[in-house]
Design a protein around this motif. Structure first.
Motif, PDB file in Angstrom:
ATOM      1  N   ASP A 135       0.843  -1.191   0.000  1.00 59.73           N
ATOM      2  CA  ASP A 135       0.000   0.000   0.000  1.00 59.73           C
ATOM      3  C   ASP A 135       0.882   1.245   0.000  1.00 59.73           C
ATOM      4  O   ASP A 135       2.112   1.154  -0.085  1.00 59.73           O
ATOM      5  CB  ASP A 135      -0.995  -0.024   1.168  1.00 59.73           C
ATOM      6  CG  ASP A 135      -0.330   0.016   2.538  1.00 59.73           C
ATOM      7  OD1 ASP A 135       0.846   0.443   2.645  1.00 59.73           O
ATOM      8  OD2 ASP A 135      -0.987  -0.375   3.523  1.00 59.73           O
ATOM      9  N   GLU A 136       0.254   2.413   0.111  1.00 59.96           N
ATOM     10  CA  GLU A 136       0.966   3.689   0.021  1.00 59.96           C
ATOM     11  C   GLU A 136       2.019   3.865   1.112  1.00 59.96           C
ATOM     12  O   GLU A 136       2.950   4.638   0.957  1.00 59.96           O
ATOM     13  CB  GLU A 136      -0.020   4.875   0.102  1.00 59.96           C
ATOM     14  CG  GLU A 136      -1.070   4.890  -0.965  1.00 59.96           C
ATOM     15  CD  GLU A 136      -2.375   4.251  -0.498  1.00 59.96           C
ATOM     16  OE1 GLU A 136      -2.355   3.335   0.356  1.00 59.96           O
ATOM     17  OE2 GLU A 136      -3.427   4.661  -0.990  1.00 59.96           O
TER      18      GLU A 136
ATOM     19  N   THR B 282      -7.000   1.733  -7.016  1.00 61.09           N
ATOM     20  CA  THR B 282      -6.190   1.542  -8.214  1.00 61.09           C
ATOM     21  C   THR B 282      -5.165   0.473  -7.878  1.00 61.09           C
ATOM     22  O   THR B 282      -4.484   0.558  -6.853  1.00 61.09           O
ATOM     23  CB  THR B 282      -5.482   2.844  -8.629  1.00 61.09           C
ATOM     24  OG1 THR B 282      -6.466   3.876  -8.793  1.00 61.09           O
ATOM     25  CG2 THR B 282      -4.726   2.662  -9.930  1.00 61.09           C
ATOM     26  N   LEU B 283      -5.086  -0.550  -8.724  1.00 62.45           N
ATOM     27  CA  LEU B 283      -4.104  -1.611  -8.549  1.00 62.45           C
ATOM     28  C   LEU B 283      -3.072  -1.471  -9.657  1.00 62.45           C
ATOM     29  O   LEU B 283      -3.428  -1.357 -10.833  1.00 62.45           O
ATOM     30  CB  LEU B 283      -4.761  -2.985  -8.592  1.00 62.45           C
ATOM     31  CG  LEU B 283      -3.853  -4.147  -8.220  1.00 62.45           C
ATOM     32  CD1 LEU B 283      -3.464  -4.078  -6.742  1.00 62.45           C
ATOM     33  CD2 LEU B 283      -4.512  -5.478  -8.512  1.00 62.45           C
ATOM     34  N   TYR B 284      -1.816  -1.456  -9.266  1.00 68.39           N
ATOM     35  CA  TYR B 284      -0.696  -1.285 -10.193  1.00 68.39           C
ATOM     36  C   TYR B 284       0.165  -2.544 -10.193  1.00 68.39           C
ATOM     37  O   TYR B 284       0.206  -3.274  -9.206  1.00 68.39           O
ATOM     38  CB  TYR B 284       0.224  -0.147  -9.735  1.00 68.39           C
ATOM     39  CG  TYR B 284      -0.417   1.186  -9.591  1.00 68.39           C
ATOM     40  CD1 TYR B 284      -0.409   2.103 -10.648  1.00 68.39           C
ATOM     41  CD2 TYR B 284      -1.004   1.577  -8.389  1.00 68.39           C
ATOM     42  CE1 TYR B 284      -0.982   3.359 -10.500  1.00 68.39           C
ATOM     43  CE2 TYR B 284      -1.575   2.833  -8.237  1.00 68.39           C
ATOM     44  CZ  TYR B 284      -1.558   3.716  -9.290  1.00 68.39           C
ATOM     45  OH  TYR B 284      -2.118   4.963  -9.151  1.00 68.39           O
ATOM     46  N   LYS B 285       0.888  -2.751 -11.287  1.00 71.25           N
ATOM     47  CA  LYS B 285       1.901  -3.801 -11.342  1.00 71.25           C
ATOM     48  C   LYS B 285       3.172  -3.188 -11.903  1.00 71.25           C
ATOM     49  O   LYS B 285       3.137  -2.482 -12.915  1.00 71.25           O
ATOM     50  CB  LYS B 285       1.459  -4.955 -12.225  1.00 71.25           C
ATOM     51  CG  LYS B 285       2.483  -6.083 -12.248  1.00 71.25           C
ATOM     52  CD  LYS B 285       1.995  -7.275 -13.032  1.00 71.25           C
ATOM     53  CE  LYS B 285       3.029  -8.380 -12.952  1.00 71.25           C
ATOM     54  NZ  LYS B 285       2.672  -9.494 -13.813  1.00 71.25           N
TER      55      LYS B 285
ATOM     56  N   ILE C 231      -1.210  -1.000  -4.332  1.00 70.16           N
ATOM     57  CA  ILE C 231      -2.615  -0.614  -4.282  1.00 70.16           C
ATOM     58  C   ILE C 231      -2.732   0.769  -3.666  1.00 70.16           C
ATOM     59  O   ILE C 231      -1.967   1.127  -2.773  1.00 70.16           O
ATOM     60  CB  ILE C 231      -3.460  -1.643  -3.498  1.00 70.16           C
ATOM     61  CG1 ILE C 231      -4.956  -1.398  -3.721  1.00 70.16           C
ATOM     62  CG2 ILE C 231      -3.084  -1.680  -2.030  1.00 70.16           C
ATOM     63  CD1 ILE C 231      -5.836  -2.555  -3.287  1.00 70.16           C
ATOM     64  N   GLU C 232      -3.681   1.537  -4.173  1.00 71.87           N
ATOM     65  CA  GLU C 232      -3.935   2.896  -3.688  1.00 71.87           C
ATOM     66  C   GLU C 232      -5.439   3.046  -3.479  1.00 71.87           C
ATOM     67  O   GLU C 232      -6.224   2.580  -4.302  1.00 71.87           O
ATOM     68  CB  GLU C 232      -3.436   3.877  -4.738  1.00 71.87           C
ATOM     69  CG  GLU C 232      -3.636   5.326  -4.394  1.00 71.87           C
ATOM     70  CD  GLU C 232      -3.090   6.216  -5.505  1.00 71.87           C
ATOM     71  OE1 GLU C 232      -1.982   6.729  -5.346  1.00 71.87           O
ATOM     72  OE2 GLU C 232      -3.776   6.360  -6.535  1.00 71.87           O
ATOM     73  N   VAL C 233      -5.816   3.677  -2.382  1.00 64.39           N
ATOM     74  CA  VAL C 233      -7.234   3.917  -2.078  1.00 64.39           C
ATOM     75  C   VAL C 233      -7.467   5.417  -2.005  1.00 64.39           C
ATOM     76  O   VAL C 233      -6.703   6.136  -1.367  1.00 64.39           O
ATOM     77  CB  VAL C 233      -7.641   3.278  -0.728  1.00 64.39           C
ATOM     78  CG1 VAL C 233      -9.113   3.518  -0.444  1.00 64.39           C
ATOM     79  CG2 VAL C 233      -7.318   1.801  -0.697  1.00 64.39           C
TER      80      VAL C 233
ATOM     81  N   CYS D 238      -6.440  10.779  -1.194  1.00 67.18           N
ATOM     82  CA  CYS D 238      -5.685   9.549  -0.962  1.00 67.18           C
ATOM     83  C   CYS D 238      -5.672   9.214   0.517  1.00 67.18           C
ATOM     84  O   CYS D 238      -5.160   9.985   1.324  1.00 67.18           O
ATOM     85  CB  CYS D 238      -4.250   9.699  -1.461  1.00 67.18           C
ATOM     86  SG  CYS D 238      -4.108   9.851  -3.237  1.00 67.18           S
ATOM     87  N   LEU D 239      -6.242   8.066   0.860  1.00 65.83           N
ATOM     88  CA  LEU D 239      -6.222   7.612   2.249  1.00 65.83           C
ATOM     89  C   LEU D 239      -4.845   7.076   2.594  1.00 65.83           C
ATOM     90  O   LEU D 239      -4.207   6.418   1.787  1.00 65.83           O
ATOM     91  CB  LEU D 239      -7.233   6.478   2.466  1.00 65.83           C
ATOM     92  CG  LEU D 239      -8.703   6.813   2.325  1.00 65.83           C
ATOM     93  CD1 LEU D 239      -9.529   5.562   2.615  1.00 65.83           C
ATOM     94  CD2 LEU D 239      -9.104   7.919   3.270  1.00 65.83           C
TER      95      LEU D 239
END
Length: 131
Positions: free
Chosen positions: A43-44, A86-89, A99-101, A115-116
């Motif tokens: 996560d972030e 958003t899911l990134y690879k 992952i970003e929420v 952005c949480l």
């Protein structure tokens, strides 16, 4: 980093499992014949979460979902229906996911995605991105 998918979460996504867009399935690299695979996501804040991508093996529509580990992530992060994930690879690092929420808020009369941060699920701090 490549965006695999972005999704506004539904009640089912938050309460049970995250429905994954079919066109993102190829990025989870399921082995031939297997209908699930566990993978790690950061996560972030750099915390690591283990999710399982599961796919029905019957019927024409595969209906991929993130199951194991997803609900714990939702509860710990304070994720709500209507939040955007958003899911990134990382295409250069093997099997590296992020992952970003984000949560939609009104700021000075304009809607913005916020952005949480993992340690602050109520939205006390974070970065505001204008919609």
């Amino acid at each position: 980093m490549k965006i695999l998918f972005t999704k506004v979460l539904t009640n089912t996504d938050v309460e049970k499992r995250l429905a994954v867009p079919n066109n993102s399935l190829k990025h989870f690299e399921l082995e031939n014949g297997n209908c699930s695979k566990s993978f790690e996501v950061k996560d972030e804040n750099g915390s690591t979460w283990t999710f399982r991508c599961y796919v029905r093996n019957d019927g024409a529509y595969k209906k991929p979902v993130l199951s194991s580990g997803w609900r714990q992530f939702v509860l710990n992060k304070g994720v709500h229906q209507g939040d955007l994930i958003t899911l990134y690879k990382d295409v250069e690092a093997e099997a590296s996911y992020k992952i970003e929420v984000q949560r939609k808020i009104k700021l000075f009369g304009k809607e913005c995605w916020y952005c949480l941060e993992p340690d602050q699920p109520t939205g006390a701090t974070g970065e505001v991105i204008q919609a």
